[in-house]
Motif scaffolding. Structure first.
Motif, PDB file in Angstrom:
ATOM      1  N   SER A  24       0.886  -1.163   0.096  1.00  0.00           N
ATOM      2  CA  SER A  24       0.070  -0.073   0.055  1.00  0.00           C
ATOM      3  C   SER A  24       1.043   1.299  -0.142  1.00  0.00           C
ATOM      4  N   LEU A  84      -2.895   6.597  -4.992  1.00  0.00           N
ATOM      5  CA  LEU A  84      -2.472   5.220  -5.207  1.00  0.00           C
ATOM      6  C   LEU A  84      -1.673   5.463  -6.471  1.00  0.00           C
ATOM      7  N   TYR A 139      -4.291  12.778   9.448  1.00  0.00           N
ATOM      8  CA  TYR A 139      -3.707  11.492   9.644  1.00  0.00           C
ATOM      9  C   TYR A 139      -2.489  11.780  10.309  1.00  0.00           C
ATOM     10  N   CYS A 177       1.382  13.276  -1.613  1.00  0.00           N
ATOM     11  CA  CYS A 177       0.212  13.527  -1.154  1.00  0.00           C
ATOM     12  C   CYS A 177      -0.939  12.435  -0.826  1.00  0.00           C
ATOM     13  N   LEU A 178      -1.016  11.599   0.127  1.00  0.00           N
ATOM     14  CA  LEU A 178      -2.229  10.742   0.536  1.00  0.00           C
ATOM     15  C   LEU A 178      -3.565  11.554   0.408  1.00  0.00           C
ATOM     16  N   GLY A 179      -4.570  11.012  -0.170  1.00  0.00           N
ATOM     17  CA  GLY A 179      -5.806  11.675  -0.014  1.00  0.00           C
ATOM     18  C   GLY A 179      -5.733  12.509  -1.498  1.00  0.00           C
ATOM     19  N   GLU A 232      -8.244   8.998   3.929  1.00  0.00           N
ATOM     20  CA  GLU A 232      -7.417  10.008   3.301  1.00  0.00           C
ATOM     21  C   GLU A 232      -8.241  10.860   2.291  1.00  0.00           C
ATOM     22  N   ALA A 233      -8.766  10.056   1.421  1.00  0.00           N
ATOM     23  CA  ALA A 233      -9.586  10.517   0.236  1.00  0.00           C
ATOM     24  C   ALA A 233     -10.849  11.342   0.892  1.00  0.00           C
ATOM     25  N   ALA A 234     -11.090  11.348   2.162  1.00  0.00           N
ATOM     26  CA  ALA A 234     -12.047  12.083   2.644  1.00  0.00           C
ATOM     27  C   ALA A 234     -11.464  13.409   3.368  1.00  0.00           C
ATOM     28  N   GLY A 235     -10.130  13.528   3.148  1.00  0.00           N
ATOM     29  CA  GLY A 235      -9.763  14.758   3.688  1.00  0.00           C
ATOM     30  C   GLY A 235      -9.396  14.849   5.205  1.00  0.00           C
ATOM     31  N   GLN A 284      -5.731  -3.528   6.171  1.00  0.00           N
ATOM     32  CA  GLN A 284      -5.126  -3.358   4.924  1.00  0.00           C
ATOM     33  C   GLN A 284      -6.082  -3.923   3.846  1.00  0.00           C
ATOM     34  N   SER A 307      -6.145   9.890  -5.488  1.00  0.00           N
ATOM     35  CA  SER A 307      -6.084   9.540  -3.983  1.00  0.00           C
ATOM     36  C   SER A 307      -5.111   9.404  -3.351  1.00  0.00           C
ATOM     37  N   ASN A 312      -7.147   4.499   2.701  1.00  0.00           N
ATOM     38  CA  ASN A 312      -7.384   5.224   1.423  1.00  0.00           C
ATOM     39  C   ASN A 312      -8.707   6.005   1.534  1.00  0.00           C
TER      40      ASN A 312
END
Lengths: 463, 463, 463, 463
Positions: free
Chosen positions: A278, A424, B355, A444-446, B349-352, B317, A422, B346
């Motif tokens: 990951s 990946l 972390y 930049c994760l996210g 993170e994608a939701a901003g 994971q 996002s 993921n």
């Protein structure tokens, strides 16, 4: 023992490739088998059926087809469309009919995606001529249609052929026919496929965005405006799928567990390191000179970066991922995956070997740096169309697949932050930069998704 | 349909718990079933056998036994040693014999680990009285013997009892008997078990280090010198395994996938966050206030830190790890694992969402800091005996299980680096420190193993 | 990922052949693999291990060994004893040691069953030299020892060699060693094996009837007095296992379902009909000219009757039995099983095709006929030693394997009743007689077992 | 982790019951779960999804629905149509919409088969309102429609309701909707279903024979002319499916293997003997007083003959059939299957116990007897409509389900030959006659199918 009719979809994760086993009683056929084709034999056996025919809807460019291997295992006959390229199997043509018990499989020539593409309409002779299902290969998908960019010199012609195939042959089969395409969402063969893999011709006629056109002209224009990427491995797939020369999966050895020292030795001798963990794990610790592609991205990006002529060694989180990565890679013809690091990063670390890290940066921190005019390079590796849609101010765009040949556009003297949808794809970019000697790389994760969620300042990219 | 004799070991990963299905033809018994006990029914069915007896070698303190649930599923009768504590099942005593076809299962009372511990000698009536196998529970393991620290007031007595049980009853069964203990390497029930799970009484007599004593006195002395930790969850196991009140696994719901917002809501309402990803992944990005325990460490350390009275939410994971973590935790009586974060980090993170990270520090860097007298606190969380064996100069020692109650020994004003055998336990310590408000925490991936590999300056710890 | 040591027995039903996967961590070896060898690869993968060595304890005569195929799938090296016959693999000799992690595999030359037979002692280097297990091939079984009748001219010599191997090399390894033989109960390689497949050298030393001798002379005398049958297919096994020429199972097609008419056509063209249903079902309705061998008897008797040079077609009760019969037969080198009757007898009957029946006769009715001096021939097809032990008065004895060449001893002008242990072998005899034109054939379901149960008049047979 | 949309059909063999798991990402629903409902939980888990809703399309009369058990295992909510009968779950009504990610499940009230029947239309919110699939329960099948004979006093009304439901609500959803009915071919819920289980509303509109009517009147007339049988167990299913009182499958013990003597003892104590072997095997040897129902006929006929208040004991060919028969029977609410004869007929025969036989008679022999005017009774047990279609001259007709109450029509003083479609139902009739003391009973293997194949003289039966 043998029972009624069956129509089973076999999905290949990674490639989002869909293949099918169809039959009646003890007789069955397979459409577009994948390379690791034991699954069809086993599924057929569970039904008490024997595979008699193998159909290829077209010469595939994105994976190694398993027809020859499956024919060897079963004695089935291979059929494909008419093309001088095929060095195995038999050609079938418009109107040919194959029987499986009461099922009738009728061939339609449906060029467009490729010239020799066929579709196969399925009817039940006990219930008349109306097709109950149709295998459309890469002509018609759920929510999308096939790419028509493989013959750039004839772009308009092939887009027109696809229009005629869909509107002139496939849709006229009737709204009642169940749609059985060769790909689902996530494939490199189409951007806009639905997340739903069950549909019918009627459903597509009514709701497929690409089919909501008023004329052939409008359809062709829209197809010509599409922008697709062509990963370099497509060429090898075309060759293997023309001459049928791919080795049987039974002849391949799965990757060997390697000790840290054997692993190091292989890398010194030129093996390529592929880390499929990951983004977070790769960020936490990474063996120097690894290419990081998260396993869910492997089928989409391996074909851009991996060589066919060097050993490939895997770094994975858990042993199951060895098998998954191996199956994904052999479907793309990578027969050169020879080993994996036994016990993974933990073994490497416990051996005192050096590792790198790729620090994670939150989107809000990126925004702060932009706002405060800090010096850094924001590298956005999404597709051109994504980038044109929306991006962060000041970002530079290089499509991930093109990164290696465009490094001159990435400054070496300032920090680089990699960025994508996002996080990946960005991690792959980050590992490439590390390999290429970039010192200061963050990921930049996210990425863009986080921007949307937290409400960053967003501009239209100029790709 | 039914065939010969069978003796199947069923291993529970995580706990390293070993249980057995033994039988002849259509008749079978289970020894020390785990809580998720469908596996015994399925294994017996594959053999055409029916489970008639369930034996408990002792009242277990480290996992929830599945006797009551398995009895409900099969109608089998439960037998255990004589103790007023048991509120279910039947007591069996020295010399009792149970028949399964030609097999004879004879009970031996073998106290020591606990007072009511039994062993069961197995013979084949067609081949005389010599036992061909023996179930020894927690009395005798491969390469080790059971703990005798559960009755601190009677420490000497119970160590002596174990000596008598092993030397007076078990070993006299003969060198030819196959050893079937209740635990393998990795269990919290013994430090020194072999990585080999197959052995015989003869093999143990000849090679088990603990048995190479000249006298009972020497044996007792050695046992009294051992230092074991007692995780707090043992108390709950003892209660559930006395009154048989654990719910059946069929009544438990597996954890629900949760959206980011549902997940956040639950955390706000007091749920505990358990992150079972790898140390590298946790280091790369971590949801604030998560307890990080790598999944392979979960059975050993969950019982130190997790509550029974709050919801537990998982961060994993991959989806398979939800099932694995869930099964590990219900075996420890954690029926309160209610959800997991759908799509993992993921999605977060994608939701901003914010972390944290825990930077990885290489052992060579630690050595440099020590050498150059930099100010930092090196927190070694291994066991006391490991620490006493060898450690880095200047390290402070707190056993991981004791960390929460010993935070006053960890300075808050200087950087802390967590350290253990190879980095797996240290990451748990790091996440605990982060939760407790420590700002500057790093984790030494590689830890002691890397020191040994690269040749650090090593001292004897003074624990 | 990789864990501790493992020792897995893989049982091949039918042949009662036992093979083993042994290893430590990521390194494994296989002992005596069967022909359909995917099972070893899959078992090893589940453990995260890679197969590095393949050992053959001797050149097998009763099944096709899978060494060459398994080596192709894994890259492992093949080792066997010293013999000029082998045209593949490498010779290993007394004292050779192979390492798998901490495991040590030491070769012992243990001739007797064959001249080049080896045994392999396994020790754990962390626990000294004492073997923890030993692979004995066909030298020593649970409750029996190997046959020594394969070299009739040297009968005494080889029996003596086996004595020396067992008493001079194997038993001295110590009582503590777990016994891992190449066969279990039901094999054609020994009459008297225990139904128990787990044992140790100590257990055998104490209880194996053949080992309870006072001298080598007594042992040799007992071995020379044994009477074994040699099925004709052994010769082919020896050839395939010498030159390694057996096809890979991947190259074989499993039997095709056939319609009644296709089935009839094949029979007309010379295919052999093999009916593997139960004696009751065969008795109820049978396709003319079928050889009936109940599936549980297939491995023991197929090699007496089935040709290698004609197509074999199956008649089965359920589809699963196609796969089982196919696997049993390919393990015996029968690559010529090409089809099965789709939907079985029901299809045949529904097509109006003729069928025969073999009436069942109860033992009490046989006794009545004997008592009342009715005219009929009672054909007992058990082994000579069974027949000598006890039989019905007036019975004629021909061993089932010899029936076809001894038909002159079975009268054609009076009714024949076939008879065996409980009716399973007798039904095969009955179908042979039907094929050979005998009109009036009945089968005694229950046979000798029923006699014993109900108390018939029993005499000692004179075989 | 969670991915796209899925629509999985779970088929229950025997009953030919079809149930469904549908969902998007991590959210799923089940339609019409069967009693042994673990399969839904496991299928959902494989997809990373959690079951939130359970829908019952109607109160089922032919199997025990698993809603309550599945709700306990998952926490899902149960929904069904509006009816005062339900003592669990919640009522849903026309127009209610349930969301699963982008999927929308919209309820339609579609009475006819029962009054509270609902259908559920599925659309994908990303692709508009057009339903992509519809769950039709027992309203509309592939090639047939639901029975309307459950309310004899309102026969015309309910047939009319079904017409309105199909033509007024279901078909208007559009040709493009995939059809998901609750039964496939072989169900007792409809005679004429196609062997094909995949279809669409368009396909049915065009080809379903029952839908090719010109008016509601014609439809109603045709429905009223149908003749269905109502097995007595339907009443119990209705009760269990109203009050939700069926035990969870987890609480049931699977049948125990029994020795011959235990088996006999149970039979003496009143247990019912159920032999599920093939007609040929039953013909070859049969335990006296057994009811023989070939396993593939079990779901169709067990409910006519088996009691709920006595122990049921199984006689099977192989152990796998114990599990299959058990699963078929618990789906019909038979929680009283307590044992099976270990090692089957072979054990019985070897114990010297008495057995009966039912000789097989070829159709050509029947024809000869008829032609030569031999005295015997030919008992045809097919349905009335089959018998009316064609039969042998002189045959007497009693539907198998009615045989026990119509024995006065079967003469006891002359030989009886049982007869059906191909011999599967006739063997059940033969075993009933044997139980009832008929001495001379034969079974015509091949029966009507063989007649057709070989060209017997055939007449129209007068049922």
């Amino acid at each position: 023992m043998a029972g009624g009719m069956f129509l089973e979809k076999i999905r290949s994760e990674g490639l989002s490739h869909l293949s099918y086993l169809i039959g009646h009683g003890s007789r069955a056929a397979v459409v577009d088998p994948r390379r690791d084709c034991r699954v069809y034999v086993e599924t057929a056996h569970r039904k008490g059926a024997h595979i008699e025919y193998i159909f290829e809807t077209h010469r595939n460019e994105d994976y190694v087809i398993g027809s020859v291997a499956l024919a060897e295992m079963t004695g089935a006959k291979i059929y494909h469309g008419r093309s001088p390229d095929f060095q195995y199997g038999r050609a079938t043509k418009e109107g040919d009919v194959f029987k499986l018990g009461d099922l009738r499989l009728r061939v339609l020539e449906t060029p467009g995606h490729t010239f020799e593409s066929i579709s196969i309409a399925v009817s039940d002779s006990g219930f008349g001529e109306h097709p109950v299902a149709v295998f459309t290969g890469d002509a018609l998908f759920v929510g999308d249609v096939g790419r028509t960019d493989f013959f750039p010199d004839q772009a308009e012609e092939v887009a027109g052929l696809l229009y005629e195939s869909i509107f002139g042959k496939i849709l006229p089969l009737g709204d009642q026919a169940i749609l059985c395409p060769a790909h689902g969402a996530g494939s490199v063969c189409g951007d806009s496929m639905a997340e739903r893999e069950f549909s019918t011709l009627g459903m597509e006629r009514l709701t497929n965005p690409v089919l909501q056109v008023k004329s052939k002209k409008e359809f062709v224009k829209a197809k010509l405006a599409e922008r697709h990427y062509v990963p370099p491995y497509f060429r090898r797939m075309e060759q293997l799928n023309s001459d049928g020369s791919a080795l049987s999966v039974n002849q391949l050895h799965s990757p060997k567990p390697m000790t840290v020292s054997a692993f190091e030795k292989n890398v010194e001798d030129g093996a390529v390191l592929l880390d499929v963990r990951s983004p977070e794990a790769v960020g936490g610790a990474l063996i120097p000179r690894s290419l990081g592609i998260p396993i869910e991205m492997l089928s989409a990006f391996a074909g851009w970066f991996l060589p066919y002529d060097k050993k490939i060694l895997l770094v994975v989180q858990g042993y199951e991922d060895v098998e998954i990565a191996f199956s994904y890679l052999i479907r793309m013809g990578y027969d050169n995956v020879t080993g994996f690091l036994d016990n993974g990063l933990n073994a490497w670390e416990a051996a005192g070997k050096p590792y790198e890290t790729i620090p994670s940066v939150h989107t809000s921190e990126i925004v702060r740096r932009i706002t405060e005019n800090e010096t850094f390079f924001l590298l956005d590796v999404r597709t051109e169309s994504e980038f044109r849609g929306a991006g962060l101010p000041g970002a530079g765009h290089i499509y991930l697949g093109d990164l290696r040949k465009s490094l001159d556009r990435v400054p070496r003297d300032i920090p680089v932050v990699t960025f994508c949808g996002s996080g990946l794809r960005a991690v792959t970019a980050a590992t490439i930069l590390k390999m290429e000697g970039y010192d200061h790389v963050e990921n930049c994760l996210g990425s863009m998704a986080a921007c949307a969620a937290i409400g960053c300042p967003i501009v239209k990219g100029e790709g």
